[in-house]
Each structure stands twice: as C-alpha cells, then as structure tokens.
Design a protein around this motif. Structure first.
Motif, short mmCIF file in Angstrom:
data_model
loop_
_atom_site.label_atom_id
_atom_site.label_comp_id
_atom_site.label_asym_id
_atom_site.label_seq_id
_atom_site.Cartn_x
_atom_site.Cartn_y
_atom_site.Cartn_z
N ALA A 87 17.98 31.59 24.33
CA ALA A 87 17.72 30.21 24.72
C ALA A 87 19.03 29.51 25.07
O ALA A 87 20.11 29.91 24.65
CB ALA A 87 17.03 29.46 23.58
N TRP A 88 18.88 28.44 25.87
CA TRP A 88 20.01 27.57 26.22
C TRP A 88 20.11 26.45 25.19
O TRP A 88 19.10 25.91 24.76
CB TRP A 88 19.79 26.97 27.61
CG TRP A 88 19.94 28.00 28.69
CD1 TRP A 88 18.94 28.66 29.33
CD2 TRP A 88 21.18 28.47 29.26
NE1 TRP A 88 19.48 29.53 30.26
CE2 TRP A 88 20.84 29.43 30.24
CE3 TRP A 88 22.51 28.18 29.03
CZ2 TRP A 88 21.80 30.10 30.99
CZ3 TRP A 88 23.47 28.85 29.78
CH2 TRP A 88 23.12 29.79 30.74
N PHE A 89 21.34 26.12 24.83
CA PHE A 89 21.61 25.08 23.84
C PHE A 89 22.70 24.14 24.32
O PHE A 89 23.66 24.60 24.97
CB PHE A 89 22.13 25.69 22.52
CG PHE A 89 21.12 26.50 21.77
CD1 PHE A 89 20.29 25.90 20.84
CD2 PHE A 89 21.01 27.86 21.97
CE1 PHE A 89 19.36 26.65 20.12
CE2 PHE A 89 20.08 28.61 21.27
CZ PHE A 89 19.26 28.00 20.34
N THR A 90 22.61 22.88 23.94
CA THR A 90 23.76 21.99 24.10
C THR A 90 24.80 22.47 23.10
O THR A 90 24.45 23.10 22.08
CB THR A 90 23.39 20.53 23.76
OG1 THR A 90 23.02 20.46 22.37
CG2 THR A 90 22.27 20.00 24.65
N PRO A 91 26.08 22.18 23.33
CA PRO A 91 27.09 22.61 22.35
C PRO A 91 26.82 22.08 20.94
O PRO A 91 27.02 22.80 19.97
CB PRO A 91 28.39 22.05 22.93
CG PRO A 91 28.14 22.04 24.42
CD PRO A 91 26.68 21.64 24.55
#
Length: 153
Positions: A126-130
C-alpha cells in the motif's frame, strides 16, 4: 551479520509524497500493523552480489513485478534491532498495489506440528503518507523516511 537490500518507491501527489510499503506475510505479523510494514527488501551475501543488484532482484521476488527504472537515490544503511544491516535506495515511480503477485516462503506452522505451509512474503502492499508510514514501518527503517524527505524536499 545478515545483509538486506531494497527499493523504497515514492510518488508525488497533490497532497505531497507517498511511499510504497509491504506488510510482512506469515502468521507472526497477521494481526499486527505497527512494526509490520517494511520497504520491499531481502537478504543477500556481500561478495557474491552487490547491494544494488540484490535490491532489484528482491523487488522482483517480493512483488512479482520488475523493479522500476529511474534515478536511484541512495538512502544509506540502518541496523535493525535484530542486527540485520539494511541498505535502501529510493526510486520515484508509481505502482498499482493490485498488480503485485508476492513471492512465498515455507514455514512449519503451527510450530512443532511437523506441517509446513506457504505464506506470501508480503501479504499486502500500500501507499502511505510519510506520517502514516512512520506509524507502521519497522522502527529502524523510519530513518529511510527521514532521508527521503531530505532528498524530495
């Protein structure tokens, strides 16, 4: 000492940078979030393979897709709590998490049962914000997020 190498994909969105992480597969991490997400990476033997070649090979093995082309930004090394030395590069690229076909590993499960089962290396990607990535990533790997932030400004 064990060595591991990987690629941290990042992409720029209207809301800033996002990073791609994988949730470690297998029964130990099944119900965990915090500390159960990692940069796609894997072990290699220094002297028989370069860290860079291992990072690209492991990306393909862990995710089942070719590693992206593009500028590789060295993010250096960290030593994880178990002693493993992890080397990571960041590459700006987009990847659809639904396109991933994870590699598998075999484990005796339940322990001491004599039965083996196959588990995905990474059971989710999955993609995550930092900020969100920092909450779930293996603790030592948080340094890679800091170094990426310095690079991507």
């Amino acid at each position: 000492m064990r060595h591991s190498a990987g690629l941290l994909l990042f992409r720029r969105t209207g809301d800033g940078v996002e990073v791609l992480l994988g949730h470690m597969g297998g029964p130990f991490f099944a119900r965990r979030e915090a500390g159960a997400w990692t940069v796609p990476k894997g072990e290699y033997e220094p002297g028989t393979e370069s860290a860079w070649d291992a990072a690209r090979r492991e990306f393909r093995e862990e995710l089942g897709v070719p590693p992206p082309e593009g500028e590789a930004v060295p993010l250096g090394e960290v030593r994880q709590s178990g002693g493993k030395l992890v080397t990571v590069w960041a590459v700006e690229a987009d990847l659809d998490p639904d396109s991933v076909t994870p590699g598998t590993f075999t484990l005796e499960w339940p322990p001491k049962s004599g039965r083996t089962q196959e588990f995905p290396e990474l059971d989710r990607v999955a993609w995550f914000t930092p900020a969100r990535a920092r909450e779930v990533i293996v603790k030592a790997q948080g340094a890679f997020l800091d170094r990426l932030a310095e690079h991507s400004g």
